[in-house]
Design a protein around this motif. Structure first.
Motif, short mmCIF file in Angstrom:
data_model
loop_
_atom_site.label_atom_id
_atom_site.label_comp_id
_atom_site.label_asym_id
_atom_site.label_seq_id
_atom_site.Cartn_x
_atom_site.Cartn_y
_atom_site.Cartn_z
N ALA A 207 0.52 -1.97 -2.30
CA ALA A 207 1.24 -2.87 -1.39
C ALA A 207 2.73 -2.84 -1.68
O ALA A 207 3.18 -2.60 -2.80
CB ALA A 207 0.70 -4.28 -1.53
N TYR A 208 3.49 -3.09 -0.64
CA TYR A 208 4.95 -3.08 -0.74
C TYR A 208 5.42 -4.24 -1.62
O TYR A 208 4.89 -5.35 -1.55
CB TYR A 208 5.57 -3.18 0.65
N GLY A 215 11.74 4.57 2.41
CA GLY A 215 11.25 5.92 2.67
C GLY A 215 9.88 6.19 2.11
O GLY A 215 9.22 7.15 2.50
N ARG A 216 9.40 5.36 1.16
CA ARG A 216 8.07 5.56 0.60
C ARG A 216 6.97 4.83 1.39
O ARG A 216 5.81 4.89 1.00
CB ARG A 216 8.03 5.09 -0.86
N VAL A 217 7.31 4.12 2.45
CA VAL A 217 6.32 3.38 3.21
C VAL A 217 5.49 4.36 4.03
O VAL A 217 6.03 5.24 4.72
CB VAL A 217 7.00 2.36 4.14
N SER A 222 -0.02 1.48 6.64
CA SER A 222 0.44 0.10 6.83
C SER A 222 -0.13 -0.49 8.11
O SER A 222 -0.50 -1.68 8.16
CB SER A 222 1.96 0.05 6.86
N ALA A 223 -0.23 0.35 9.16
CA ALA A 223 -0.79 -0.14 10.42
C ALA A 223 -2.25 -0.49 10.27
O ALA A 223 -2.74 -1.48 10.83
CB ALA A 223 -0.59 0.92 11.51
N ARG A 224 -2.97 0.32 9.48
CA ARG A 224 -4.40 0.02 9.28
C ARG A 224 -4.60 -1.20 8.39
O ARG A 224 -5.51 -1.99 8.58
CB ARG A 224 -5.09 1.24 8.67
N ALA A 225 -3.76 -1.35 7.39
CA ALA A 225 -3.92 -2.46 6.44
C ALA A 225 -3.31 -3.76 6.95
O ALA A 225 -3.64 -4.84 6.45
CB ALA A 225 -3.30 -2.08 5.11
N GLY A 226 -2.41 -3.66 7.89
CA GLY A 226 -1.78 -4.87 8.39
C GLY A 226 -0.63 -5.33 7.52
O GLY A 226 -0.09 -6.42 7.75
N HIS A 232 2.67 6.80 -3.43
CA HIS A 232 3.19 7.46 -4.63
C HIS A 232 2.63 8.88 -4.69
O HIS A 232 1.44 9.11 -4.43
CB HIS A 232 2.78 6.69 -5.90
N PHE A 233 3.48 9.80 -5.03
CA PHE A 233 3.08 11.19 -5.17
C PHE A 233 3.08 11.58 -6.65
O PHE A 233 3.83 11.02 -7.46
CB PHE A 233 4.03 12.11 -4.40
#
Length: 395
Positions: A207-208, A215-217, A222-226, A232-233
């Protein structure tokens, strides 16, 4: 006194004594002895001289040819005979020079037939031509000698020397690397680390949190989780080994049995071990030159390695330490007769760096007690600095 009592002078003196006795006594037996000895002397002098005067040598070796140290090599020597009679037991000497060291290679041809060419280094004689030590050798002399038929006098003849250079590559001393191969961070690496970093391989999502880079979003997640989700890579890395070599100086330079030349062979073995594990190689031989980054080029560079002075190891270590990054491994390849102070100054350049340093100590073929004692002292010095060590003896 022994210098004056050569075979030729003794034969000439005996001929003179018998000739004087024959003229004085007028005895047929003494005359016969004089004629027999004179005939033997003429055969011993004239036949070898005539055999060499009508014999020439051609070397067809290309400039810059590479051969391996201690292995049989073919110099492509061709002997040509112009006379109508054959020559027997012709010895060919080729003299090579590198770094004030001279190597004389000898081959003996049992027969050179009349008006024909004979290869001097074929299958039967290839094992005779061996360079005992690595280096960049240049041909400085070609000589012929023969003592046929009696071996009383050896006639010698020097040939015109062509401009030929040979690169003798050092052989590798097999090495078992004492440490597990660690992975250092490298954006261009092909291996994946457990640390998080910038790459194309997804490692985790969360979560944010306030302060995270936008840029990492991951907008789809996010659309699926709401809610905003940060991706992270995995960080990429590579296995890196930096090899610092102490090149031998005189009198060890060019001496195949010395600990200094064994240092070069040990460095080749370390480079081969790194290449076998897919490690990126950086070879430092001098502080003035850029590091070599290829295993094949490393062997050529080690073949021509020359001493860099008393502080050469410290300056090369300083150059390597300046280029090194955390997680890399370092090999200091040194001879057993290296002064302890020189090793301490080289290890001081690596203090405070997160690099695993391995001190590789080379012992000469003799393996004397003095060498073993000096190597043990170097091991204790390296251990006190927190470095791993191992020793290799020339085989």
């Amino acid at each position: 006194m022994e210098r004056w009592l050569s075979r030729s002078r003794v034969l000439l003196a005996l001929c003179g004594v018998l000739l004087a006795a024959a003229l004085n006594r007028r005895d047929p037996m003494v005359y016969g002895m004089f004629l027999f000895l004179a005939t033997v002397t003429v055969l011993g002098f004239v036949v070898p001289w005539l055999s060499l005067r009508t014999t020439t040598v051609r070397l067809q070796t290309a400039a810059g040819t590479e051969v391996n140290e201690g292995t049989a090599c073919d110099l492509n020597i061709v002997v040509e005979r112009r006379a109508r009679w054959p020559a027997f037991l012709v010895e060919i000497e080729t003299e090579w020079e590198w770094a004030s060291q001279r190597v004389v290679l000898r081959q003996t041809l049992p027969i050179v037939r009349a008006r024909k060419s004979a290869p001097a280094s074929g299958t039967a004689l290839a094992g005779v031509v061996r360079f005992p030590c690595r280096g960049h050798y240049r041909l400085v002399a070609v000589r012929l000698s023969s003592g046929f038929p009696l071996g009383l006098v050896h006639a010698r003849h020097s040939m015109q020397c062509p401009d030929i250079a040979l690169h003798v590559l050092p052989r590798a001393q097999p090495v078992h690397w004492p440490l597990p191969w660690s992975v250092a961070a490298d954006p261009r690496g092909e291996l994946t680390l457990r640390q998080r970093g910038a790459s194309f391989e997804l490692g985790a999502m969360r979560a944010y949190q306030h302060g995270d880079a936008v840029g990492r979003v991951n907008w789809r997640a996010s659309a699926r989780a709401g809610e905003l989700v940060i991706q992270h890579f995995q960080q990429t890395g590579a296995i890196r080994l930096r090899v610092v070599v102490h090149a031998p100086s005189l009198p060890a330079l060019g001496n195949a049995d010395s600990a200094g030349e064994q240092t070069i062979r040990l460095a080749v073995g370390v480079c081969d071990a790194a290449a076998a594990h897919g490690a990126q190689l950086f070879l430092y031989g001098s502080a003035d030159l850029s590091p070599v980054q290829d295993a094949a080029l490393a062997r050529r560079a080690l073949a021509a390695a020359l001493p860099a002075g008393e502080d050469g190891l410290r300056w090369a270590s300083a150059r390597a330490a300046n280029d090194a990054a955390a997680g890399e491994q370092v090999a200091l390849v040194i001879p057993c007769d290296l002064p302890v102070m020189a090793l301490q100054s080289a290890l001081a350049e690596w203090s405070g760096l997160d690099c695993a340093v391995v001190v590789c100590i080379a012992l000469g073929r003799a393996g004397t007690t003095a060498q073993t004692t000096a190597a043990a002292q170097l091991c204790r010095t390296a251990a006190s600095a927190g470095c791993a060590t191992f020793m290799e003896v020339a085989t």
